[in-house]
Scaffold this active site. Structure first.
Site, short mmCIF file in Angstrom:
data_model
loop_
_atom_site.label_atom_id
_atom_site.label_comp_id
_atom_site.label_asym_id
_atom_site.label_seq_id
_atom_site.Cartn_x
_atom_site.Cartn_y
_atom_site.Cartn_z
N ASP A 92 -20.18 -0.14 17.75
CA ASP A 92 -21.73 0.08 18.15
C ASP A 92 -22.26 -1.32 18.43
O ASP A 92 -21.71 -2.45 18.08
CB ASP A 92 -22.37 0.76 17.00
CG ASP A 92 -22.44 0.13 15.73
OD1 ASP A 92 -22.77 -1.01 15.73
OD2 ASP A 92 -21.97 0.93 14.61
N HIS A 107 -12.37 -4.16 17.51
CA HIS A 107 -11.85 -2.97 18.17
C HIS A 107 -12.53 -2.69 19.19
O HIS A 107 -12.65 -1.62 19.81
CB HIS A 107 -12.00 -1.86 17.09
CG HIS A 107 -10.94 -1.81 15.75
ND1 HIS A 107 -11.11 -1.11 14.90
CD2 HIS A 107 -10.12 -2.59 15.74
CE1 HIS A 107 -10.26 -1.45 14.13
NE2 HIS A 107 -9.50 -2.35 14.62
N CYS A 115 -11.56 -3.93 33.17
CA CYS A 115 -10.75 -3.60 34.11
C CYS A 115 -9.36 -3.25 33.85
O CYS A 115 -8.94 -3.83 32.98
CB CYS A 115 -11.07 -4.87 35.29
SG CYS A 115 -9.88 -4.42 36.82
N CYS A 135 -14.60 -2.08 38.98
CA CYS A 135 -14.64 -3.59 38.23
C CYS A 135 -15.64 -4.24 39.22
O CYS A 135 -15.15 -4.31 40.57
CB CYS A 135 -13.36 -3.97 38.22
SG CYS A 135 -13.56 -5.69 37.70
N GLY A 173 -18.21 -1.68 3.96
CA GLY A 173 -18.14 -0.35 4.56
C GLY A 173 -16.91 -0.03 5.26
O GLY A 173 -17.13 0.55 6.15
N THR A 174 -15.93 -0.49 4.82
CA THR A 174 -14.65 0.03 5.49
C THR A 174 -13.82 0.42 4.61
O THR A 174 -13.46 0.22 3.42
CB THR A 174 -14.02 -1.06 6.33
OG1 THR A 174 -12.56 -0.68 6.90
CG2 THR A 174 -13.65 -2.52 5.29
N LEU A 200 -19.21 2.19 -0.65
CA LEU A 200 -19.65 3.23 -1.18
C LEU A 200 -18.57 3.62 -2.42
O LEU A 200 -18.84 3.80 -3.34
CB LEU A 200 -19.98 4.36 -0.33
CG LEU A 200 -20.69 5.68 -0.74
CD1 LEU A 200 -22.24 5.07 -1.10
CD2 LEU A 200 -20.92 6.39 0.54
N ALA A 217 -24.50 0.46 1.49
CA ALA A 217 -24.71 -0.72 2.13
C ALA A 217 -26.10 -1.20 2.20
O ALA A 217 -26.44 -2.49 1.95
CB ALA A 217 -24.19 -0.72 3.73
N1 APR Z 1 -22.56 2.30 2.42
C1 APR Z 1 -21.33 1.45 2.23
N2 APR Z 1 -20.08 2.14 2.63
C2 APR Z 1 -20.35 3.47 2.93
C3 APR Z 1 -21.26 4.01 3.30
C4 APR Z 1 -22.60 3.34 3.19
N3 APR Z 1 -23.75 4.13 3.29
N4 APR Z 1 -20.94 5.39 3.78
C5 APR Z 1 -19.68 5.44 3.75
N5 APR Z 1 -19.17 4.21 3.59
C6 APR Z 1 -17.70 3.57 3.23
C7 APR Z 1 -16.75 5.06 3.12
O1 APR Z 1 -16.81 5.05 1.64
C8 APR Z 1 -15.53 4.37 3.53
O2 APR Z 1 -14.49 3.66 2.84
O3 APR Z 1 -17.45 3.37 4.69
C9 APR Z 1 -15.84 3.56 4.55
C10 APR Z 1 -15.60 4.04 6.18
O4 APR Z 1 -14.56 4.49 6.17
P1 APR Z 1 -13.90 4.56 7.70
O5 APR Z 1 -14.43 5.92 8.30
O6 APR Z 1 -12.22 4.85 7.57
O7 APR Z 1 -14.10 3.52 8.87
P2 APR Z 1 -13.67 2.29 9.13
O8 APR Z 1 -12.77 1.46 8.00
O9 APR Z 1 -14.58 1.51 9.84
O10 APR Z 1 -12.29 2.60 10.06
C11 APR Z 1 -11.52 1.49 10.69
O11 APR Z 1 -10.51 3.20 12.23
O12 APR Z 1 -10.68 5.04 13.57
C12 APR Z 1 -10.30 3.72 13.48
O13 APR Z 1 -11.22 2.12 15.16
C13 APR Z 1 -11.72 3.20 14.11
O14 APR Z 1 -12.64 0.96 13.60
C14 APR Z 1 -12.33 2.16 13.05
C15 APR Z 1 -11.03 2.22 12.30
#
Ligand code: APR
Length: 229
Positions: A92, A107, A115, A135, A173-174, A200, A217
């Protein structure tokens, strides 16, 4: 330039802007099969299906606005300048719309196409990609500028250089399950960085992470930025 801080963001930072995360309850991959929309094989088998999926996401994006966490990272970047680097797994554009400048989309980027004949031909795109979209540089076929599963993420050399030299690595947030991004914390740690996690959910044990800050977050990121010295 050597970085004070390298930040890695994932879908969790955009969750409170109303965008679905990928895993967990009601995540994107509960509604779509990765093999149908996010692999090189899917693009070969059914390019229309793949393009329509990303068209749908692209079309919905303007309705979502950057939140307090995105804005806090802009504030930190304004303070640190070139000593700051933001790496995002998100496709995004909320970091950019918040005002972030030093951001690498490892990503890919929903608001771009590339292209299929020459990957260096990438261009901004806001409309609906069809099988006929060409392209603008060479007339070749296009695809979403998305790094599919089985493909190598972008900017890896630049990211590794920054991780090797940074003072602090912070992931926000991952879920830290998708490599290579999931390996950044141990890589940075090995080269001497302090490692901080804002999320979270936090794991019960992770020897690579020095500091865990649990919460939403929009609450924990502004607070962490305020206290960053
Ligand atoms: N604030 C903080 N953390 C949050 C919130 C929030 N409001 N809501 C959810 N989370 C956390 C969840 O607890 C989780 O650990 O964000 C994390 C999201 O994890 P994923 O859904 O696995 O997303 P991400 O880690 O970005 O995924 C990595 O996977 O499918 C691929 O390419 C895609 O870039 C993506 C990659």
């Amino acid at each position: 330039m050597k970085k004070r801080v390298v930040i890695l963001t994932g879908a969790g930072i955009s969750a409170e802007s109303g965008l679905r995360t990928f895993r967990g309850n009601d995540g994107m991959w509960e509604h779509e099969n990765i093999e149908d929309v996010c692999t090189p094989g899917a693009l070969r088998r059914d390019p229309k299906r793949v393009k329509d999926f990303y068209n749908f996401l692209r079309k919905g994006l303007p309705a979502h606005k950057p939140n307090a966490a995105h804005l806090a990272l802009v504030e930190l970047e304004n303070r640190l300048g070139d000593e700051f680097l933001l790496v995002t797994q998100n496709v995004d554009d909320l970091h950019e719309r918040a005002g972030s400048k030093r951001v690498l989309h490892m990503h890919g980027d929903l608001m771009k196409l590339r292209c299929m004949s020459d990957a260096s031909h990438e261009f901004s795109f806001t409309g609906e990609e069809t099988l006929e979209t060409k392209c603008p540089f060479c007339g070749g076929k296009t695809r979403p500028d998305i790094v599919f599963f089985e493909e190598v993420p972008l900017y890896m050399e630049e990211i590794q250089d920054a991780l090797r030299e940074c003072e602090e690595f912070v992931y926000i947030g991952t879920s830290s399950v998708v490599y290579p991004a999931a390996g950044f914390k141990s890589f940075a740690k090995r080269f001497g960085a302090k490692v901080t996690c804002l999320n979270l959910e936090i794991p019960s044990y992770d020897p690579d992470t020095d500091v865990f800050i649990q919460g939403k977050a929009t609450e924990v990121v502004p607070e962490w930025v305020k206290n960053f010295k």
